[in-house]
Design an enzyme around this catalytic site. Structure first.
Site, PDB file in Angstrom:
ATOM      1  N   CYS A  49       0.834  -1.205   0.000  1.00  0.00           N
ATOM      2  CA  CYS A  49       0.000   0.000   0.000  1.00  0.00           C
ATOM      3  C   CYS A  49       0.870   1.257   0.000  1.00  0.00           C
ATOM      4  O   CYS A  49       1.479   1.587  -1.005  1.00  0.00           O
ATOM      5  CB  CYS A  49      -0.995  -0.048   1.152  1.00  0.00           C
ATOM      6  SG  CYS A  49      -2.349   1.142   0.989  1.00  0.00           S
ATOM      7  N   HIS A 152      -3.524  -5.278   0.659  1.00  0.00           N
ATOM      8  CA  HIS A 152      -2.986  -5.776   1.932  1.00  0.00           C
ATOM      9  C   HIS A 152      -3.174  -7.286   2.063  1.00  0.00           C
ATOM     10  O   HIS A 152      -4.145  -7.745   2.676  1.00  0.00           O
ATOM     11  CB  HIS A 152      -3.686  -5.079   3.106  1.00  0.00           C
ATOM     12  CG  HIS A 152      -3.291  -3.661   3.282  1.00  0.00           C
ATOM     13  ND1 HIS A 152      -2.258  -3.291   4.115  1.00  0.00           N
ATOM     14  CD2 HIS A 152      -3.772  -2.521   2.724  1.00  0.00           C
ATOM     15  CE1 HIS A 152      -2.120  -1.970   4.080  1.00  0.00           C
ATOM     16  NE2 HIS A 152      -3.031  -1.478   3.241  1.00  0.00           N
ATOM     17  N   GLU A 154      -1.624  -9.272   3.993  1.00  0.00           N
ATOM     18  CA  GLU A 154      -1.539  -9.643   5.410  1.00  0.00           C
ATOM     19  C   GLU A 154      -2.899  -9.556   6.093  1.00  0.00           C
ATOM     20  O   GLU A 154      -3.119 -10.162   7.144  1.00  0.00           O
ATOM     21  CB  GLU A 154      -0.501  -8.771   6.141  1.00  0.00           C
ATOM     22  CG  GLU A 154      -0.950  -7.379   6.496  1.00  0.00           C
ATOM     23  CD  GLU A 154      -0.993  -6.340   5.371  1.00  0.00           C
ATOM     24  OE1 GLU A 154      -1.261  -5.169   5.681  1.00  0.00           O
ATOM     25  OE2 GLU A 154      -0.746  -6.687   4.200  1.00  0.00           O
TER      26      GLU A 154
END
Length: 178
Positions: A49, A152, A154
């Protein structure tokens, strides 16, 4: 990964009223770190990001300060849970991203309103959204792992393909350490 907006002063533009919170000291530090990595080429990098945006600025590129006011779809979709797909991106052929996902649309989460405008010298776009926002970049040199992604992974722990990006990065770090 992630964080406040990047100050437009970092890429030579006057701030618009569309910028949100900025952290000038963090901007400066992160660009300096990336410049050091680019110069020494010994550390694998995964920019997530804001991290992708910082990579682009370090390579001399610029950002759209606000996608919607520049005619793009809304990509700041923080009303969704972080593990929820909010739009798709399509990897470009012959890239690390296409090696992980293939050359098919993939679902990603999206929490940004800034994105790459002019890509930095030495980077190549390796995934695009349906409205042609650059969603992934890689260093043009193929011998190192330097990847930036706008989403993202994660935040999507149950998506095995998204987790594969992190695994490939970790494996690159391990290989680089030997």
């Amino acid at each position: 990964s992630g964080g406040a907006d990047v100050s437009s002063i970092m890429y030579g533009q006057w701030p618009s009223g569309k910028l949100k919170v900025i952290t000038p000291l963090r901007d400066k530090q992160e660009v300096e770190i990336v410049n050091h990595i680019i110069k020494n080429r010994r550390i694998p990098v995964l920019g997530i990001c804001r991290g992708m945006q910082i990579l682009n600025i370090a390579y001399g590129g610029s950002l759209y300060q606000d996608l919607e006011s520049n005619g793009f779809s809304c990509h700041l979709l923080n009303m969704y849970p972080r593990d929820h797909e909010t739009h798709t991106v399509t990897p470009c052929e012959t890239s690390i991203i296409s090696g992980i996902f293939g050359n098919r649309e993939i679902g990603v989460n999206s929490f940004h309103h800034q994105a790459i405008k002019d890509i930095g010298k030495g980077l190549k776009a390796t995934a695009l959204s349906c409205d042609n926002v650059i969603e992934a970049v890689e260093d043009c040199r193929e011998d190192d792992f330097l990847v930036g992604i706008q989403w993202h992974p994660e935040g999507m722990p149950d998506d095995t393909k998204q987790q594969e990006i992190l695994k490939v990065f970790i494996d690159s770090c391990k290989k680089n350490n030997n």
